[in-house]
Design a protein around this motif. Structure first.
Motif, PDB file in Angstrom:
ATOM      1  N   ALA A 331       1.264  -9.416  14.749  1.00 12.02           N
ATOM      2  CA  ALA A 331      -0.021  -9.912  15.273  1.00 12.02           C
ATOM      3  C   ALA A 331       0.083 -10.230  16.764  1.00 12.02           C
ATOM      4  O   ALA A 331      -0.811  -9.896  17.553  1.00 12.02           O
ATOM      5  CB  ALA A 331      -0.472 -11.144  14.493  1.00 12.02           C
ATOM      6  N   TYR A 343      -0.457  -3.344  14.577  1.00  6.51           N
ATOM      7  CA  TYR A 343      -1.514  -3.749  13.648  1.00  6.51           C
ATOM      8  C   TYR A 343      -1.261  -3.152  12.254  1.00  6.51           C
ATOM      9  O   TYR A 343      -1.467  -3.829  11.244  1.00  6.51           O
ATOM     10  CB  TYR A 343      -2.885  -3.317  14.180  1.00  6.51           C
ATOM     11  CG  TYR A 343      -4.019  -3.790  13.313  1.00  6.51           C
ATOM     12  CD1 TYR A 343      -4.351  -5.141  13.254  1.00  6.51           C
ATOM     13  CD2 TYR A 343      -4.733  -2.886  12.520  1.00  6.51           C
ATOM     14  CE1 TYR A 343      -5.370  -5.583  12.439  1.00  6.51           C
ATOM     15  CE2 TYR A 343      -5.759  -3.326  11.703  1.00  6.51           C
ATOM     16  CZ  TYR A 343      -6.070  -4.679  11.663  1.00  6.51           C
ATOM     17  OH  TYR A 343      -7.081  -5.120  10.853  1.00  6.51           O
ATOM     18  N   TYR A 346       1.113  -5.316  10.596  1.00  7.82           N
ATOM     19  CA  TYR A 346       0.432  -6.579  10.232  1.00  7.82           C
ATOM     20  C   TYR A 346      -0.290  -6.403   8.900  1.00  7.82           C
ATOM     21  O   TYR A 346      -0.133  -7.208   7.978  1.00  7.82           O
ATOM     22  CB  TYR A 346      -0.543  -6.976  11.358  1.00  7.82           C
ATOM     23  CG  TYR A 346      -1.529  -8.053  10.979  1.00  7.82           C
ATOM     24  CD1 TYR A 346      -1.172  -9.407  11.034  1.00  7.82           C
ATOM     25  CD2 TYR A 346      -2.821  -7.739  10.563  1.00  7.82           C
ATOM     26  CE1 TYR A 346      -2.080 -10.406  10.686  1.00  7.82           C
ATOM     27  CE2 TYR A 346      -3.732  -8.720  10.209  1.00  7.82           C
ATOM     28  CZ  TYR A 346      -3.359 -10.049  10.275  1.00  7.82           C
ATOM     29  OH  TYR A 346      -4.256 -11.033   9.917  1.00  7.82           O
ATOM     30  N   LEU A 370      -5.111 -13.614  15.832  1.00 12.00           N
ATOM     31  CA  LEU A 370      -6.131 -12.561  15.714  1.00 12.00           C
ATOM     32  C   LEU A 370      -7.526 -13.182  15.672  1.00 12.00           C
ATOM     33  O   LEU A 370      -8.467 -12.660  16.293  1.00 12.00           O
ATOM     34  CB  LEU A 370      -5.869 -11.705  14.477  1.00 12.00           C
ATOM     35  CG  LEU A 370      -4.596 -10.853  14.535  1.00 12.00           C
ATOM     36  CD1 LEU A 370      -4.551  -9.879  13.363  1.00 12.00           C
ATOM     37  CD2 LEU A 370      -4.476 -10.072  15.841  1.00 12.00           C
TER      38      LEU A 370
END
Ligand code: 9MR
Length: 554
Positions: A331, A343, A346, A370
């Motif tokens: 993140a 991402y 993530y 985020l």
């Protein structure tokens, strides 16, 4: 009650823990003569976490600034407290200044440290590569320099895993409240530079963290440590050899997360700190790459001690599950670089549910980031980030829905599980969940409820202590903190947060009066499982207290 007092326009609650037949309470001047407010005590409540019975004195509708006591007929009066703006300012500043007192390799001068001035602690400029950390380029016995940083806690070692969550929490405080921190001063040696003092303090530890990365492969050593804990002596006089031990995935990913976040923040200060932001980003990417090649390298101290000498018996911070470290580092790297590959990790690693941060569970730090930057992030993340923001708000709402049935009317203590080693950090981290819910929704009820946990830490709890050293009428006096024990000064080093109630009694100290979750607390220096201090407990306190101060200015 919060021993400092109450904001003029915020909720005001005191909790009566002595048995009383009285149904009335009074707010009077300190001369006990002039009554300014009369109220009815709430009905008696049984606490879920001890045999304590409480009655609530709620005087939220009283708004007159001044200095007062609560008076209950048949019992007497409370500590003196204030009603005013910025009432928690001194605690918020002290909590941040606490880190200055933990600095390792520089003398603490009297003009900054007052009566707690001391000479420098460990120089750490010739630290051995422990056999568990040996590599081709750095064989066993090599010496490296890894100076600076903060002592972890009451002991004199420096642990990357615990520095990770500590730094992440306070870097997030800066990102969430930059305008407030840009003018906040704490009287440290760097106070006159053009960098906010919060960042000045964090940079002192950041520069140490950077030295803990092996430049040859990007992996990060778990800790810089003695083989065993020092005695209760001042830091400057210790002479036991120091080691960096085995690299690990937890340490390396936490490091990647912190350096990615620091890299993002320090870009704004490139003129004052040339090259630092860039160094952080290079270090972060290298740490990430090492982790990709070593995705599950556990730090298992017991297993290492079967293989290597000297055996290491200081704090372990050994973690076996790295999905949360992956999520957090991904993140932070994604937010700073915009590179979609982070991402994707993530999304792949993130759990379905969210949980309160602790040193071994850092996923929520990534979600906070985020959510904080949602508006600046690309379209393809939007629905996921909205989902995470909704989870944060739902958790906050669940906390709030249980407040009225809590005998202390705090968020803290809704479950006996809140009371583990370092329980006060749970109180502070719950407060941060609520502050994030406020930042996402702008609904003031979240600030009011976050304040219940700040009140908890500063006295509205079943022990009656303010858990922050040096702050409040009855604050802890004998924390498990080597300098506080050894410096010959009566008062402990100020601005340090005690771990708090923990029925585990792992220290086996004599003298515990109680065994229940919220009352197992001993203000003695032997009680390292309830009354040690630690950087990862101070940091959510710094976030929460300063966030509340910042929001009160609005
Ligand atoms: O905060 C840590 C807690 O979660 C663990 O249960 C405990 C025992 O392993 O260790 C705590 O961390 C200590 C660390 O190992 C050494 N420095 C002091 C820390 C606070 O007590």
């Amino acid at each position: 009650m919060n021993q400092l007092g109450f904001y003029t326009n915020a909720p005001k609650v005191a909790v009566i823990t002595r048995e009383t037949n009285s149904q009335r309470f009074f707010i009077t001047n300190t001369n006990l003569k002039d009554t300014l407010f009369r109220g009815n005590l709430g009905i008696e409540m049984q606490s879920k976490n001890s045999s304590t019975k409480t009655k609530i004195a709620d005087f939220s509708s009283f708004h007159t600034p001044g200095t007062y006591v609560v008076f209950v007929p048949g019992i007497g009066h409370s500590y003196v407290f204030e009603v005013r703006q910025n009432v928690n300012h001194s605690a918020a500043v002290a909590g941040l200044k606490g880190y200055y007192f933990q600095r390792v390799s520089m003398p603490l001068e009297e003009k900054y440290a007052g009566k707690w001035h001391r000479s420098a602690g460990h120089a750490d400029n010739a630290v051995f590569i422990h056999p568990s950390a040996a590599s081709k380029e750095r064989p066993e016995g090599t010496k490296i320099a890894t100076p600076g940083g903060w002592y972890d806690a009451g002991d004199y070692n420096k642990y990357i895993v615990n520095s990770g969550i500590t730094m992440g929490t306070m870097l997030s405080a800066y990102e969430d409240f930059a305008a407030y921190f840009d003018t906040l001063k704490t009287n440290i040696p760097e106070s006159n530079d053009q960098v906010p003092d919060l960042l000045n303090e964090l940079i002192y530890n950041l520069r140490w963290m950077l030295t803990m990365q092996d430049p040859n492969d990007g992996g990060v050593y778990n800790k810089c440590t003695n083989a065993s804990f020092d005695g209760m002596v001042m830091p400057g006089i210790t002479s036991a050899p120091r080691y960096v031990v085995k690299k690990g995935t937890g340490a390396t990913l936490d490091f990647a997360a912190v350096t990615a976040q620091a890299g993002r923040i320090l870009k704004k200060f490139q003129k004052q700190l040339p090259g630092l932001a860039d160094s952080c980003m290079r270090a972060s990417v290298k740490a990430w790459q090492w982790s990709e090649s070593n995705p599950a390298m556990e730090y298992n101290q017991n297993a290492n001690n079967q293989k290597y000498e000297p055996k290491i018996t200081t704090g372990g911070y050994g973690d076996r599950s790295f999905t949360d470290e992956w999520t957090w580092a991904a993140a932070e790297l994604f937010t700073t670089t915009g590179d979609k590959k982070y991402y994707d990790v993530y999304i792949k690693q993130k759990k379905d549910s969210i949980s309160l941060p602790s040193w071994a569970s850092v996923e929520l730090l990534g979600h906070y980031t985020l959510a904080r930057f949602q508006k600046k992030l690309p379209a393809y993340v939007q629905s996921n980030v909205q989902g995470v923001s909704a989870q944060i708000t739902r958790l906050a709402d669940r906390y709030i829905s249980n407040v009225s049935s809590n005998a202390f009317r705090t968020i803290m203590g809704q479950s006996a599980r809140d009371f583990n080693w370092g329980s006060n950090s749970n109180a502070a981290n719950q407060g941060i969940v609520l502050i994030n819910a406020y930042l996402l929704t702008k609904d003031k009820k979240y600030i009011d409820n976050a304040l219940t946990n700040l009140d908890y830490i500063l006295g509205r709890n079943a022990t009656g202590y303010s858990f922050l050293s040096g702050v409040g009428s009855k604050s802890i006096m004998y924390p498990h903190h080597r300098p506080s024990v050894a410096d010959g000064v009566t008062e402990p080093v100020p601005g340090l947060l005690s771990g708090g109630p923990n029925p585990g009694k792992q220290d086996k100290c004599a003298g515990y009066e109680f065994s229940e979750p919220e009352t197992t607390f001993l203000d003695q220096d032997c009680s390292y499982s309830t009354n040690e201090i630690a950087i990862n407990w101070n940091s959510p306190f710094v976030y929460l207290s300063n966030a509340i101060e910042a929001l009160q200015y609005n």
